[in-house]
Design a protein around this motif. Structure first.
Motif, short mmCIF file in Angstrom:
data_model
loop_
_atom_site.label_atom_id
_atom_site.label_comp_id
_atom_site.label_asym_id
_atom_site.label_seq_id
_atom_site.Cartn_x
_atom_site.Cartn_y
_atom_site.Cartn_z
N GLN A 52 -2.62 -1.90 4.40
CA GLN A 52 -3.39 -3.12 4.44
C GLN A 52 -3.56 -3.68 3.02
O GLN A 52 -3.33 -2.97 2.04
CB GLN A 52 -4.76 -2.89 5.08
CG GLN A 52 -4.69 -2.39 6.52
CD GLN A 52 -4.00 -3.39 7.42
OE1 GLN A 52 -4.23 -4.59 7.33
NE2 GLN A 52 -3.13 -2.87 8.31
N PRO A 53 -3.98 -4.95 2.89
CA PRO A 53 -4.20 -5.50 1.54
C PRO A 53 -5.17 -4.69 0.70
O PRO A 53 -5.03 -4.61 -0.52
CB PRO A 53 -4.73 -6.91 1.83
CG PRO A 53 -4.14 -7.28 3.15
CD PRO A 53 -4.12 -6.01 3.93
N SER A 54 -6.17 -4.06 1.36
CA SER A 54 -7.13 -3.26 0.59
C SER A 54 -6.50 -2.00 0.02
O SER A 54 -7.09 -1.36 -0.86
CB SER A 54 -8.32 -2.90 1.48
OG SER A 54 -7.89 -2.16 2.61
N ASN A 55 -5.31 -1.61 0.52
CA ASN A 55 -4.63 -0.42 0.00
C ASN A 55 -3.78 -0.72 -1.22
O ASN A 55 -3.24 0.20 -1.84
CB ASN A 55 -3.75 0.21 1.09
CG ASN A 55 -4.55 0.63 2.31
OD1 ASN A 55 -4.22 0.27 3.43
ND2 ASN A 55 -5.63 1.37 2.12
N ALA A 56 -3.63 -1.99 -1.59
CA ALA A 56 -2.79 -2.34 -2.73
C ALA A 56 -3.49 -1.93 -4.02
O ALA A 56 -4.69 -2.13 -4.19
CB ALA A 56 -2.49 -3.83 -2.74
N GLY A 57 -2.74 -1.34 -4.94
CA GLY A 57 -3.31 -0.93 -6.21
C GLY A 57 -2.46 0.14 -6.86
O GLY A 57 -1.30 0.37 -6.49
N VAL A 58 -3.04 0.78 -7.86
CA VAL A 58 -2.33 1.80 -8.63
C VAL A 58 -2.83 3.17 -8.19
O VAL A 58 -4.03 3.47 -8.24
CB VAL A 58 -2.57 1.60 -10.14
CG1 VAL A 58 -1.88 2.73 -10.93
CG2 VAL A 58 -2.04 0.25 -10.59
#
Length: 821
Positions: free
Chosen positions: A81-87
Motif C-alpha cells: 500500500q502507499p503507506s508501505n513506501a519508504g526506506v
C-alpha cells in the motif's frame, strides 16, 4: 552453537539471532524496487559468520508499517500500500565484537500505467542543398501516476532502418537523438534529420527509476519518414527583397530590406554573409545567435550595414524558412555591394522602412548622410517638436526617439538637401514604426496536494516557450506546468519569444514547502497551514529556537501568548532522510480580552498582548480615562459593552458582557398594629437595588396561626393587612424582590402578635350608638330652640304689661295732680 532468545514487544525492532561466527557479513541484501500497488513484496536479509542480531528499520525508525511482518530475517508485505513506501534498512550487529553492518532498500509504488498520448508517425522535410536544419521530433504522455510514488523514467527505444537498436535515457542522452522528460511527458528530439533516418522506428518506454529492468509501460511504435519535397503550406514567401546590386554612398549607412508576407508569419528570416549564418531574430530552441558588430537588424528583418564602403564586393543572402520544426525548401534573395560605375551620378529615392520595435527603447532613424544642413522630420505629417522626447543628431541628421511607447507608432519622414558632386540632392527616408510592448513573464508557483505547479502569463502573444529544469536541456513547455515530486531545491528557467523576436527569461526557485500564516481575529489564533511537494513523515514548528509542536499542520497558536508585532516561525518537514524548511512571518495585531468574574459582577478583568501600564480606556462612548484594573463597571447596566484600550501606537477594541442578576433580599424596617380596632397590621420594607440588580415587583409572604398562608405580589414597598387579622394570634412576614433575571432571596422573617383586649365591639354597634347620639343631640337642639322661643314671647308680654302699668300709673298721677291742683 549458542542460541539467544529475546522477547519483542509490538512496534519495536524485531531481532533474530544468527549462528555465532568470527566476522560479520551479508549473504543476501535487500534490493530497491518500484512495486505495483496490492502486490506482495519479499525483502531478504541474511547474515553469516558471527553471532549476528538481524533486524529491520523503516525510515530509520523501529516501527514497521502496517502489513509488514518479519520471519527469520525475511520481511514480507502481503499487499503493498502507499503507506508501505519508504526506506527499509536491514541491520546486523555482533554484540560480542561490537561490530555492525547495514544495507538499505527503497520501496516505492506505482499504479498500472499506460501512455495516454502515443507518438505518431513523423515526417521531416529535408532542405535540399541547405545546411539550415531545425530540431524536431516526437512527444508522448504517460498516464497520471501516484504522486507519492517515485517518478518513472520515460525513455525511447529506437530501431534504425539498418536494424540497429538503441535506448535513450533522458538522464544520459546525447547525439542526434536526445531524450527529454518533464514530469510524465516524454520528448524525443531529432537533431538534423537526414534521409538516412527514413524508416527509423521509435516508441516510448517507461521504466522504474530505481530498477531499470522493471518495465512499467510501452507505447505504440511510430516511424520517421523523411522527404525532400517541401510542404506546400510551409513555403515561405517574400514581401520585400533587396535589389540584386546596391551601390554605397560615402558617409551613408545602408539598409537592405527583406521581409515575409503576413500569412507566413511563422516563417523566420536569417541573413548570411559569405555563407556565415547569423541573425538576432533566428532562434535555435530559444537562444539568439550573436550578430557581427558591423551589422544591425532593424524593422525586425531588415539588415543595416554600417560603413558599406568597407564591404564592397560582399554578397548577402536573405533566407526565409519555417522555424516551427517542420522544415521547408528555403528561398534566398541575394544582394551584392558593388562600387558604382565612374559615370554614375548618385541619386536618392524615398525608401520605406518598416520598424517593429519594443517599447521603452531608444529609436534612432538615420538619414544616412553626412551634412551640416538641418533635416526636417515629420510624424504622421506633423512637424516633430524637438525636446526631451525627440532630438536630431548633428552631422548625420538622424532622428532620436527616446522611450518609445505604443502611442509613438506611425509614419516618420525625414528630408534634407545635400550637395554631392556639385549637384543638390534631396535625401528622403520614410519609416513606418510599430511599437509593441516589451515581453514580460509573470510566474507564480503553488502546491496542489503534493504536486508542484507553476503558472506563467505573458503580456503579449508569444511564439515559443521553453523551460529548463535545474540547468538541464531546454524543452517546449506549456502552463500550468507540473514539476516532479522532490525534496530537493528546484531551479526552473523559462525563456519565451514573441512574434517580434523579443526574448524574456525568468528563473524561479519554486518552494517545495509552502506555509501561510493567517491571524483570525474572531478566534484570536494564528492559523498556520502548509503544503509540501513531497510526502512528509514529520513536521516541526519552532520560534526563536523553541519547538512549539511536532504534529502535522494546521497549527493554531493563541495570539495572547505573543506580543503585538511581527513574529517569524520556522516550519520543517522531513521524510526521514531529507526534508525542507520555510519561514512564516505574521503580524500579530494588538489584542485584549475582558471578562467579568462570576463572584464580582461589577468588576471586569482584562488581559492583552501589549503593555497595559499607563493605558487609556474608553468604555462605550464615554470619556477616555486612565485604565485602572480591574475596571469598576458598577455604573453600567446589564448588556454588551465595548472597551477600547490604547497604549502608545497600539490600540484594540473588545467587548464584554455584564449579565443582570436577581435582586438582593429587601429589609423589613416597619411592622406594627394600626389603631383600627386592633384589626390591621402595617408592614414596610426597603429595597436593595443596583444597576445589575433592578427590581420590578415584590413577593410578600404572610404566615399566621389563624389563617392560611398567602403570598401577595406587590409593586410598592408597603402593605396593610386587614383581612384575617385576629387578636391573640402571631403573624410572620417575609418579602423578596423580583426582576427579569429571576427572584431574589426572601428577607429574614419578622413576626408580630396582635394584643388580646376582650371581645371587640362590632363596628355596626358603634354606628348605631353614633346615630343615637346624633339623634339625641338633634332633639336637644330642637327643645332648646322651642324653649328659647317661648321665653322670648313671655318676656315680650311682660314688658308690654309693665309698660301698660306704667302708663296707667302716670295717668293716675296726673289725675291726682290735677285733682290736687
Amino acid at each position: 552453537m549458542a542460541l539467544a532468545l529475546r522477547c519483542v514487544l509490538p512496534g519495536t525492532l524485531l531481532m533474530l539471532v544468527a549462528p555465532i561466527g568470527a566476522f560479520l557479513t551479508f549473504t543476501a541484501n535487500p534490493q530497491s524496487r518500484e512495486v505495483p500497488l496490492n502486490s506482495s513484496v519479499v525483502l531478504s536479509c541474511e547474515a553469516a559468520d558471527g553471532a549476528a542480531i538481524v533486524g529491520w528499520l523503516f525510515n530509520d525508525t523501529s516501527d514497521l508499517p502496517a502489513g509488514a511482518d518479519v520471519v527469520s530475517g525475511v520481511l514480507r508485505i502481503a499487499a503493498f500500500q502507499p503507506s508501505n513506501a519508504g526506506v527499509y534498512r536491514c541491520i546486523a550487529s555482533n554484540n560480542t565484537i561490537d561490530r555492525q553492518v547495514s544495507h538499505q532498500a527503497k520501496l516505492s509504488y506505482f499504479a498500472q500505467r499506460a501512455f495516454t498520448v502515443q507518438p505518431a508517425d513523423f515526417t521531416s522535410y529535408v532542405l535540399r542543398a541547405s545546411t539550415v536544419r531545425a530540431p524536431a521530433g516526437f512527444d508522448c504522455v504517460l498516464a497520471s501516476y501516484q504522486p507519492n510514488g517515485v517518478r518513472p523514467v520515460v525513455g525511447w527505444e529506437i530501431v534504425q532502418s539498418d536494424g540497429t537498436r538503441e535506448f535513450h535515457d533522458p538522464r544520459q542522452s546525447g547525439g542526434r537523438f536526445v531524450a527529454l522528460q518533464l514530469d510524465h511527458h516524454g520528448y524525443l528530439q531529432i537533431v538534423d534529420p537526414q534521409t538516412a533516418d527514413n524508416g527509423t522506428r521509435v516508441r516510448c518506454v517507461a521504466t522504474s527509476s530505481l530498477n531499470p529492468s522493471e518495465m512499467a509501460a510501452l507505447s505504440d511504435w511510430a516511424s520517421i519518414l523523411v522527404s525532400e519535397l517541401p510542404r506546400p503550406d510551409s513555403l515561405p514567401v517574400f514581401s520585400t527583397q533587396p535589389p540584386p546590386t546596391v551601390y554605397p554612398v560615402p558617409g551613408m549607412d545602408m539598409v537592405l530590406p527583406c521581409s515575409k508576407t503576413t500569412s507566413n508569419s511563422s516563417l523566420s528570416i536569417i541573413w548570411r554573409e559569405s555563407n556565415a549564418t547569423w541573425s538576432n531574430n533566428f532562434f535555435f530552441w530559444g537562444f539568439p545567435l550573436p550578430l557581427p558588430p558591423d551589422y544591425s537588424i532593424v524593422g525586425y528583418s531588415n539588415l543595416q550595414v554600417f560603413s558599406p564602403q568597407a564591404h564592397i564586393g560582399t554578397t548577402f543572402a536573405c533566407v526565409a524558412y519555417n522555424a516551427e520544426g517542420l522544415q521547408s525548401t528555403a528561398i534566398t534573395s541575394t544582394v551584392i555591394i558593388a562600387s558604382p560605375p565612374p559615370s554614375t551620378t548618385p541619386t536618392y529615392e524615398d525608401h520605406l522602412y518598416t520598424y517593429v520595435v519594443q517599447s521603452g527603447t531608444t529609436l534612432s532613424l538615420p538619414l544616412g548622410v553626412a551634412t551640416n544642413s538641418t533635416a526636417r522630420w515629420l510624424w504622421n505629417a506633423q512637424l516633430v517638436s524637438l525636446g526631451s522626447k525627440y532630438s536630431i543628431s548633428p552631422g548625420d541628421q538622424r532622428l532620436v526617439i527616446r522611450d518609445v511607447q505604443p502611442g509613438d507608432s506611425g509614419v516618420y519622414q525625414g528630408g534634407v538637401q545635400v550637395t554631392q558632386g556639385g549637384q543638390d540632392i534631396d535625401v528622403l527616408a520614410t519609416y513606418e514604426i510599430t511599437v509593441y510592448s516589451a515581453l514580460n513573464i509573470s510566474c507564480e508557483d503553488h502546491i496542489n496536494g503534493t504536486q508542484l505547479v507553476v503558472s506563467c502569463s505573458f503580456n503579449v502573444p508569444v511564439k515559443t516557450v521553453q523551460c529548463s529544469l535545474n540547468q538541464g536541456p531546454f524543452y517546449v513547455c506549456s502552463f500550468p506546468l507540473l514539476l516532479p515530486t522532490t525534496t530537493s531545491v528546484l531551479s526552473l528557467t523559462i525563456t519565451a519569444a514573441d512574434v517580434h523576436g523579443s526574448v524574456a527569461t525568468v528563473t524561479l526557485t519554486p518552494a517545495i514547502l509552502d506555509c501561510d500564516g493567517v491571524v483570525s481575529t474572531s478566534s484570536h489564533v494564528i492559523l498556520i497551514s502548509c503544503q509540501a511537494a513531497f510526502v512528509p513523515l514529520r513536521y516541526t514548528i519552532s520560534r526563536n529556537g523553541t519547538i512549539l509542536g511536532n504534529g502535522f499542520p494546521p497549527y493554531n497558536l493563541s495570539i495572547l501568548t505573543l506580543d503585538a508585532g511581527v513574529h517569524t516561525f520556522l516550519v520543517t518537514a522531513t521524510t526521514g532522510l531529507t526534508g525542507a524548511s520555510t519561514l512564516v512571518t505574521v503580524t500579530v495585531p494588538a489584542y485584549h480580552q475582558c471578562h467579568t468574574p462570576s463572584d464580582l459582577m461589577s468588576s471586569v478583568s482584562c488581559s492583552s498582548n501589549f503593555p497595559l501600564l499607563g493605558a487609556q480606556c474608553t468604555i462605550d462612548v464615554g470619556p477616555t480615562t486612565p485604565c485602572t484594573f480591574p475596571l469598576n463597571t458598577s455604573t453600567l447596566a446589564p448588556g454588551t459593552h465595548s472597551i477600547t484600550i490604547s497604549s502608545g501606537i497600539l490600540s484594540s477594541t473588545a467587548s464584554f458582557i455584564l449579565q443582570g442578576l436577581p435582586p438582593l433580599a429587601p429589609h423589613i424596617d416597619q411592622l406594627h398594629v394600626l389603631d383600627k380596632g386592633r384589626a390591621a397590621i402595617y408592614v414596610h420594607w426597603t429595597a436593595n437595588t443596583t444597576l445589575l440588580r433592578p427590581v420590578s415587583s415584590y413577593d410578600l409572604q404572610v404566615t399566621s396561626t389563624s389563617a392560611p398562608n398567602q403570598t401577595l405580589t406587590l409593586t410598592n414597598t408597603s402593605y396593610t393587612l386587614t383581612m384575617g387579622v385576629a387578636q391573640g394570634h402571631t403573624y410572620a412576614f417575609q418579602v423578596r424582590a423580583v426582576n427579569a433575571y429571576g427572584s431574589g432571596n426572601y428577607s429574614d422573617p419578622r413576626t408580630l402578635t396582635v394584643p388580646n383586649n376582650g371581645s371587640p365591639i362590632p363596628w355596626w354597634v358603634w354606628l348605631i350608638v353614633a346615630l343615637l347620639l346624633l339623634l339625641a343631640l338633634l332633639l336637644c337642639c330642637v327643645f332648646c330652640c322651642c324653649l328659647a322661643l317661648c321665653c322670648f314671647k313671655k318676656g315680650k308680654q311682660q314688658a308690654y304689661n309693665v309698660k301698660e302699668r306704667e302708663e296707667d300709673h302716670r295717668k293716675d298721677v296726673e289725675a291726682e295732680y290735677q285733682t290736687t291742683v
